[in-house]
Every structure is written in structure tokens, then in C-alpha cells.
Design a protein around this motif. Structure first.
Motif, PDB file in Angstrom:
ATOM      1  N   ALA A 258       0.844  -1.187   0.000  1.00  0.00           N
ATOM      2  CA  ALA A 258       0.000   0.000   0.000  1.00  0.00           C
ATOM      3  C   ALA A 258       0.880   1.238   0.000  1.00  0.00           C
ATOM      4  N   GLY A 259       0.543   2.189  -0.844  1.00  0.00           N
ATOM      5  CA  GLY A 259       1.298   3.435  -0.906  1.00  0.00           C
ATOM      6  C   GLY A 259       1.541   3.867  -2.333  1.00  0.00           C
TER       7      GLY A 259
ATOM      8  N   LEU B  90      -3.902  -9.715  -6.399  1.00  0.00           N
ATOM      9  CA  LEU B  90      -4.022  -8.324  -6.841  1.00  0.00           C
ATOM     10  C   LEU B  90      -3.517  -8.128  -8.260  1.00  0.00           C
ATOM     11  N   LEU B  91      -2.413  -8.782  -8.607  1.00  0.00           N
ATOM     12  CA  LEU B  91      -1.856  -8.647  -9.955  1.00  0.00           C
ATOM     13  C   LEU B  91      -2.721  -9.329 -10.996  1.00  0.00           C
TER      14      LEU B  91
ATOM     15  N   LEU C  85      -4.370  -3.130 -14.558  1.00  0.00           N
ATOM     16  CA  LEU C  85      -3.415  -2.328 -13.795  1.00  0.00           C
ATOM     17  C   LEU C  85      -3.211  -0.998 -14.496  1.00  0.00           C
ATOM     18  N   SER C  86      -3.190   0.079 -13.718  1.00  0.00           N
ATOM     19  CA  SER C  86      -2.923   1.406 -14.266  1.00  0.00           C
ATOM     20  C   SER C  86      -1.768   2.022 -13.513  1.00  0.00           C
ATOM     21  N   SER C  87      -0.731   2.406 -14.227  1.00  0.00           N
ATOM     22  CA  SER C  87       0.433   3.036 -13.596  1.00  0.00           C
ATOM     23  C   SER C  87       0.200   4.526 -13.440  1.00  0.00           C
ATOM     24  N   CYS C  88       0.855   5.100 -12.455  1.00  0.00           N
ATOM     25  CA  CYS C  88       0.809   6.544 -12.276  1.00  0.00           C
ATOM     26  C   CYS C  88       1.730   7.196 -13.304  1.00  0.00           C
ATOM     27  N   GLY C  89       1.777   8.511 -13.298  1.00  0.00           N
ATOM     28  CA  GLY C  89       2.624   9.235 -14.238  1.00  0.00           C
ATOM     29  C   GLY C  89       4.102   8.955 -14.080  1.00  0.00           C
TER      30      GLY C  89
ATOM     31  N   VAL D 264      -5.101  -0.944  -8.945  1.00  0.00           N
ATOM     32  CA  VAL D 264      -5.662  -2.227  -9.344  1.00  0.00           C
ATOM     33  C   VAL D 264      -7.166  -2.042  -9.524  1.00  0.00           C
ATOM     34  N   GLY D 265      -7.687  -2.474 -10.655  1.00  0.00           N
ATOM     35  CA  GLY D 265      -9.108  -2.367 -10.906  1.00  0.00           C
ATOM     36  C   GLY D 265      -9.550  -3.408 -11.902  1.00  0.00           C
TER      37      GLY D 265
END
Length: 104
Positions: free
Chosen positions: A29-30, A64-65, A88-92, A99-100
Motif C-alpha cells: 500500500a502506498g 491483486l496482480l 493495472l494502471s500506472s501513475c505518471g 488495481v481495478g
């Protein structure tokens, strides 16, 4: 299911041999997107999955993956892990992930 490319298997085996330990991938988490990748040296436990004999993943992280492909990519300017999945969506900055969707 976690799938490793041939380049990922090669890189994990090199790192394991150099460090005399296996490589563990976990989600913690984080990070700005919810989870961050946590790479470490470790030995597997009975509750872990060992992927292709070279990557340790705990059951929570595997769930989760979901269905992901992990590859090692190198080009003239950089090298690193590419973890890809439809859910999975990565941040910038690319160091955290959300995770969705349907997985597991």
C-alpha cells in the motif's frame, strides 16, 4: 496468472545468482496510485508461488496482480521492468499502480 518473458527470466536468474537468493515481487500500500512495487531478496515459504523457478510472489500479491506479463526491457537510454495487464494502471511516474477490473 503471472507470465514472465524470456528476458525477465534471464534477468531474474542473473540477479538471483549474483545475490545467492531469489527475487520477491510484492505490492505494498502506498504511492500516488494506491500500491507500489516492492522488489526484494528472499526465500520462498509454503504460502508463496514460485514463478518459472526464479520469482517469488505471495498469494495476496498474486491475487491483486491477476493476469500480468512481466518483461525486462532495455534500450539505449534505460532498462527496467515492464509489468502489463488490462486491469493495472500506472501513475505518471511509473513507480506505483492502481488495481481495478476483474482479476484473480
Amino acid at each position: 496468472m503471472i507470465t514472465l518473458s524470456l528476458s525477465a527470466i534471464k534477468q531474474l536468474n542473473i540477479a538471483s545468482a549474483l545475490n545467492k537468493s531469489m527475487i520477491r515481487l510484492a505490492l505494498r500500500a502506498g504511492g500516488c496510485a494506491g500500491y507500489s512495487y516492492d522488489w526484494s531478496l528472499d526465500t520462498p515459504t509454503q504460502d508463496d508461488s514460485v514463478i518459472e523457478g526464479c520469482l517469488i510472489v505471495d498469494n495476496v500479491t498474486a491475487d491483486l496482480l491477476g493476469d500480468v506479463k512481466i518483461a525486462w526491457q532495455e534500450d539505449i537510454f534505460s532498462s527496467g521492468w515492464n509489468i502489463s495487464s488490462e486491469h493495472l494502471s500506472s501513475c505518471g511516474c511509473g513507480s506505483s499502480v492502481s488495481v481495478g477490473g476483474n482479476h484473480g
